[in-house]
Write an enzyme that holds these catalytic residues in place. Structure first.
Site, mmCIF file in Angstrom:
data_model
loop_
_atom_site.group_PDB
_atom_site.id
_atom_site.type_symbol
_atom_site.label_atom_id
_atom_site.label_comp_id
_atom_site.label_asym_id
_atom_site.label_seq_id
_atom_site.Cartn_x
_atom_site.Cartn_y
_atom_site.Cartn_z
ATOM 1 N N ASN A 48 0.853 -1.171 0.000
ATOM 2 C CA ASN A 48 0.000 0.000 0.000
ATOM 3 C C ASN A 48 0.900 1.236 0.000
ATOM 4 O OD1 ASN A 48 0.781 0.524 2.738
ATOM 5 N ND2 ASN A 48 -0.900 -0.737 3.507
ATOM 6 N N GLU A 57 -8.642 2.454 11.917
ATOM 7 C CA GLU A 57 -8.126 1.083 11.966
ATOM 8 C C GLU A 57 -6.814 0.987 12.724
ATOM 9 O OE1 GLU A 57 -5.557 -0.188 8.225
ATOM 10 O OE2 GLU A 57 -7.519 0.535 7.583
ATOM 11 N N ASP A 87 -8.115 4.484 -0.124
ATOM 12 C CA ASP A 87 -7.427 4.353 1.166
ATOM 13 C C ASP A 87 -5.965 4.760 1.015
ATOM 14 O OD1 ASP A 87 -6.389 3.579 3.598
ATOM 15 O OD2 ASP A 87 -6.793 1.450 3.355
ATOM 16 N N ALA A 88 -5.554 5.804 1.763
ATOM 17 C CA ALA A 88 -4.181 6.290 1.698
ATOM 18 C C ALA A 88 -3.286 5.694 2.776
ATOM 19 C CB ALA A 88 -4.166 7.814 1.823
ATOM 20 N N ASN A 89 -3.834 4.898 3.687
ATOM 21 C CA ASN A 89 -3.048 4.221 4.723
ATOM 22 C C ASN A 89 -2.158 5.176 5.529
ATOM 23 O OD1 ASN A 89 -3.280 1.724 2.494
ATOM 24 N ND2 ASN A 89 -3.569 1.147 4.637
ATOM 25 N N ASN A 108 -4.378 -8.576 9.558
ATOM 26 C CA ASN A 108 -3.222 -8.234 8.736
ATOM 27 C C ASN A 108 -2.798 -6.789 8.982
ATOM 28 O OD1 ASN A 108 -4.420 -6.319 6.504
ATOM 29 N ND2 ASN A 108 -5.893 -7.977 6.755
ATOM 30 N N TYR A 139 -4.395 -3.065 -4.368
ATOM 31 C CA TYR A 139 -3.032 -2.800 -3.915
ATOM 32 C C TYR A 139 -2.120 -2.568 -5.117
ATOM 33 C CZ TYR A 139 -4.221 -4.367 0.830
ATOM 34 O OH TYR A 139 -4.773 -4.483 2.079
ATOM 35 N N LYS A 161 -12.710 -1.296 -2.855
ATOM 36 C CA LYS A 161 -11.741 -0.323 -2.345
ATOM 37 C C LYS A 161 -10.389 -0.516 -3.004
ATOM 38 C CE LYS A 161 -9.936 -0.442 1.960
ATOM 39 N NZ LYS A 161 -9.954 -0.374 3.445
ATOM 40 N N LYS A 188 0.845 -0.524 32.508
ATOM 41 C CA LYS A 188 0.543 0.892 32.642
ATOM 42 C C LYS A 188 -0.391 1.348 31.526
ATOM 43 C CE LYS A 188 3.731 3.823 33.769
ATOM 44 N NZ LYS A 188 4.988 4.626 33.754
ATOM 45 N N GLU A 244 -15.256 -5.122 6.591
ATOM 46 C CA GLU A 244 -14.349 -5.238 5.462
ATOM 47 C C GLU A 244 -14.230 -6.702 5.041
ATOM 48 O OE1 GLU A 244 -10.115 -3.218 4.257
ATOM 49 O OE2 GLU A 244 -10.299 -3.977 6.295
ATOM 50 N N SER A 245 -13.859 -6.921 3.782
ATOM 51 C CA SER A 245 -13.636 -8.276 3.279
ATOM 52 C C SER A 245 -12.455 -8.253 2.319
ATOM 53 C CB SER A 245 -14.885 -8.782 2.551
ATOM 54 O OG SER A 245 -14.633 -10.006 1.895
ATOM 55 N N TYR A 246 -11.607 -9.281 2.416
ATOM 56 C CA TYR A 246 -10.501 -9.468 1.477
ATOM 57 C C TYR A 246 -10.784 -10.736 0.674
ATOM 58 C CZ TYR A 246 -7.932 -6.082 4.341
ATOM 59 O OH TYR A 246 -7.540 -4.959 5.014
ATOM 60 N N ASP A 295 -10.733 -1.969 14.837
ATOM 61 C CA ASP A 295 -10.651 -3.415 14.620
ATOM 62 C C ASP A 295 -10.368 -4.075 15.961
ATOM 63 O OD1 ASP A 295 -9.929 -6.029 14.003
ATOM 64 O OD2 ASP A 295 -8.544 -5.479 12.402
ATOM 65 N N GLU A 312 -10.215 7.338 2.866
ATOM 66 C CA GLU A 312 -9.811 6.678 4.111
ATOM 67 C C GLU A 312 -8.403 7.044 4.553
ATOM 68 O OE1 GLU A 312 -8.993 2.089 5.641
ATOM 69 O OE2 GLU A 312 -10.419 2.451 4.019
ATOM 70 N N LYS A 333 -6.174 1.237 -3.185
ATOM 71 C CA LYS A 333 -5.177 2.028 -2.489
ATOM 72 C C LYS A 333 -4.817 3.278 -3.292
ATOM 73 C CE LYS A 333 -4.883 -0.956 0.820
ATOM 74 N NZ LYS A 333 -5.422 -0.632 2.169
ATOM 75 N N HIS A 361 -12.070 -2.635 10.200
ATOM 76 C CA HIS A 361 -10.971 -3.154 9.389
ATOM 77 C C HIS A 361 -10.747 -4.628 9.721
ATOM 78 C CE1 HIS A 361 -6.631 -4.250 9.569
ATOM 79 N NE2 HIS A 361 -6.564 -3.699 8.374
#
Length: 387
Positions: free
Chosen positions: A19, A264, A212-214, A53, A155, A181, A100, A340-342, A291, A238, A183, A321
């Protein structure tokens, strides 16, 4: 009633894809089995879990801190008041002993993975699908098994051209998805816009594209993309900037009126609350992508949902996510907006139980005990090897 053993195995889910921020050539995840002394159908009840992932396996943290704490605890301290089942909240508190606050990056993944396996075991002991157990305990008892899902892909990878990108997106549409979606940010803006145009050329009425720019962009680049993307009717824009840069996210709303999505890479209720307080997210159109498998598990996710309600957000604005069955159960049991689904990536850990198909962008979850991993043959084979 007690947990007699917890096993972890780090497994590869490597792929040549990338990505805007990372490649997946060395990607791993942790697969966990929580073995109990409860017998059902002549066999011990075993709960399974794994992390999503994008964050690597966390076996060292589990083996050094979190698994020993559970196994060394008084078993009676980890069961519910009736003594008839494990108590995920008590087990979570046990794992978090001597930790902590703050610093949620990696331990949140380790705890979230074990938490998933605990909930799988709890639902199996109760003899229910997890979605029904959640609806009974935390909802109105009515689970909605019909869940919106979108296909994540697009991707960057070696040898990819626009024709292959279009073929990929057509394959998702042909399988019943209505939202896909891709990238952005891994090429320059002009090339990304050409890629968007290519995808849009294969979509029909009622079908949409998310990008999605991650987290890749600084503010200037995020604004430049926002202005360019405004010409399209996208499902969402995104994670344009660093997930903890709430000022960037809040500023961007002045340049992008259409839906945005992020979350995410926020791994606690507190970070989610800061996003809602300071990130300028709009409850009438934007989407939250927390997620549970990365953010301390379902116990923490329940806290996050309570917080969102207090701030005027509906669970329907949450589309997690990760593409895993745990979030599908949460969506069905607690009324989230989808998942989401891959379809082709990170297998066998993503996807649905065998025989489940996508129809007009939705799936129907089957009535399987626990999370339902046993209904996905390729995944369950890997789980049985561990347990």
């Amino acid at each position: 009633m007690k947990i007699v053993e917890i096993r972890e195995k780090t497994v590869p889910i490597s792929s040549p894809i990338r990505n805007a921020y990372i490649d997946f050539s060395k990607m791993t995840l942790s697969l966990v089995a929580v073995v109990t002394d409860v017998i059902r159908d002549g066999k011990p009840v075993i709960g399974y879990g794994f992390n999503s992932n994008g964050r690597y396996g966390q076996g060292t943290l589990m083996r050094e801190r979190f698994i020993p704490r559970i196994l060394e605890a008084d078993p009676a301290s980890l069961v519910d008041d009736a003594g008839t089942n494990l108590d995920p909240h008590k087990i979570w508190n046990c794992m978090f002993t001597n930790e902590k606050p703050g610093g949620h990056g990696e331990r949140s993944v380790a705890i979230g993975t074990i938490d998933m396996a605990v909930w799988d075991a709890v639902a199996k002991i109760e003899g229910k699908p997890l979605f029904q157990l959640l609806a009974d305990r935390y909802g109105n008892g009515q689970a909605d098994r019909k869940i919106f899902v979108y296909a994540a892909g697009g991707y960057y990878y070696p040898g990819q051209d626009h024709g292959k990108l279009k073929d990929e997106m057509r394959s998702y549409i042909d399988r019943g998805y209505t939202v896909v979606k891709k990238k952005i940010g891994g090429a320059d803006l002009d090339e990304d816009l050409r890629r968007i145009d290519s995808v849009l050329s294969v979509l029909q009425d009622g079908q949409k594209l998310a990008v999605d720019a991650n987290g890749r962009f600084n503010l200037d680049t995020a604004i430049k993309y926002a202005k360019a993307l405004s010409q399209y009717d996208l499902f969402w824009y995104e994670e344009p900037g660093d997930p903890l840069d709430f000022e960037l996210q809040a500023t961007l709303r002045n340049y992008y009126k259409n839906p945005m999505a992020t979350g995410e890479d926020l791994f606690s209720m507190q970070d989610a609350r800061n996003l809602v307080r300071y990130g300028g997210m709009r409850a009438d159109r934007d989407w939250l992508q927390f997620d549970c498998a990365l953010s301390y598990g379902l116990v923490e996710y329940l806290r996050t949902l309570d917080m969102l309600r207090e701030h005027g957000w509906s669970p329907k604005r949450c589309i997690p996510h990760g593409g895993h069955q745990m979030s599908l159960n949460i969506a069905a049991g607690l009324g989230l907006g989808g998942n989401e689904s891959y379809p082709d990536l990170f297998q066998p850990y993503g996807g649905f139980p065998d025989g489940v198909t996508v129809d007009d962008g939705h799936i129907m979850l089957p009535e399987l005990p626990g999370i339902g991993f046993e209904g996905k043959a390729d995944l369950y084979r890997e789980m049985v090897k561990l347990a």
